[in-house]
Design a protein around this motif. Structure first.
Motif, PDB file in Angstrom:
ATOM      1  N   PRO A   1      -6.419 -10.973 -23.507  1.00 48.25           N
ATOM      2  CA  PRO A   1      -7.644 -10.179 -23.655  1.00 48.25           C
ATOM      3  C   PRO A   1      -8.560 -10.339 -22.440  1.00 48.25           C
TER       4      PRO A   1
ATOM      5  N   PHE B   1     -10.626 -10.173 -31.198  1.00 46.98           N
ATOM      6  CA  PHE B   1      -9.303  -9.711 -30.787  1.00 46.98           C
ATOM      7  C   PHE B   1      -8.640  -8.974 -31.939  1.00 46.98           C
TER       8      PHE B   1
ATOM      9  N   SER C   1      -9.593  -6.038 -27.419  1.00 46.93           N
ATOM     10  CA  SER C   1     -10.606  -7.083 -27.508  1.00 46.93           C
ATOM     11  C   SER C   1     -11.979  -6.479 -27.343  1.00 46.93           C
TER      12      SER C   1
ATOM     13  N   CYS D   1      -2.855  -4.356 -28.329  1.00 51.65           N
ATOM     14  CA  CYS D   1      -3.830  -5.428 -28.433  1.00 51.65           C
ATOM     15  C   CYS D   1      -5.164  -4.881 -27.945  1.00 51.65           C
TER      16      CYS D   1
END
Lengths: 112, 113
Positions: free
Chosen positions: B25, B32, B94, B92
């Motif tokens: 991140p 997250f 963040s 992913c």
């Protein structure tokens, strides 16, 4: 009713046109609204982020939030072929969570 | 400009095998997330992670899934025994503060055969 609704398109416009992309939502508690651009087989790229109601402008992009109508818009001025992508709205968070809800995305094609 | 990075970009695995998807991140971010996108479908929330623990997970995130922040920089998603229907792009993300914009990585394409 789905939490977030977005017309999947495709939306085809000529180069230089003003593009209007929209999402509606059902959860009146949503406070944060984001627009992402996603090119094929790539990750979502943050374009605009707004809190609560109002307008926000960044270059050729303008984001509008109308909480009373539960309706958000992204306007693209002077559209370019490079703007051709899928545009995702996202909003939230769901009450008591950190979760954001995405629309299905609108596929935009800007024709040269 | 700081960005979220994910590795590998593409992972092919046999059904029943374990996979670990890795993410780095943005360095000063505290929140997250993992999302996934099955081909042609919408981006779906899997899990959020804050202060070294899961803060929220979806119904998709069952016992086969786990997340970990093994050190100060990496954030991983493990699928213990992959199924065909786990094939998707896994993203992913963040964010720096609670309820602010989330920045996404380029994704890992997971193909389960």
């Amino acid at each position: 009713q789905k939490e977030v609704e977005q017309d999947p398109g495709p939306l085809s416009v000529p180069e230089g046109a003003i593009v209007s992309l929209n999402c509606t939502y059902s959860n009146s508690a949503f406070q944060y609204f984001m627009w992402y651009r996603q090119y094929s087989r790539k990750g979502p790229e943050l374009l605009m982020y707004t809190y609560s109601s109002g307008n926000k402008e960044d270059g050729r992009f303008t984001a509008q939030v109308d909480k009373s109508s539960k309706y958000i818009s992204l306007f693209i001025r002077d559209s370019q072929p490079s703007d051709s992508a899928t545009y995702l709205c996202a909003m939230g968070p769901v009450s008591g969570t950190y979760k954001y809800i995405f629309g299905t995305g609108t596929r935009l094609k800007v024709l040269a | 400009e700081p960005e979220v990075t994910q590795t590998p970009s593409h992972q092919v695995t046999q059904m029943g095998q374990e996979v670990i998807l890795r993410c780095v991140p943005i360095s000063n971010h505290l929140y997250f997330y993992w999302y996934r996108q099955i081909l042609g479908q919408k981006v779906e929330f899997l899990v959020s992670f804050y202060n070294n623990e899961i803060s929220e997970k979806s119904e998709i995130f069952d016992d086969q899934f786990s997340v970990e922040r093994p050190d100060g920089s990496n954030f991983t998603l493990k699928i213990r025994s992959t199924k065909l229907e786990d094939s998707a792009m896994y993203f992913c993300a963040s964010s720096g503060q609670e309820n602010t914009e989330a920045f996404f990585g380029q994704g890992t394409r997971l193909t389960v055969v």
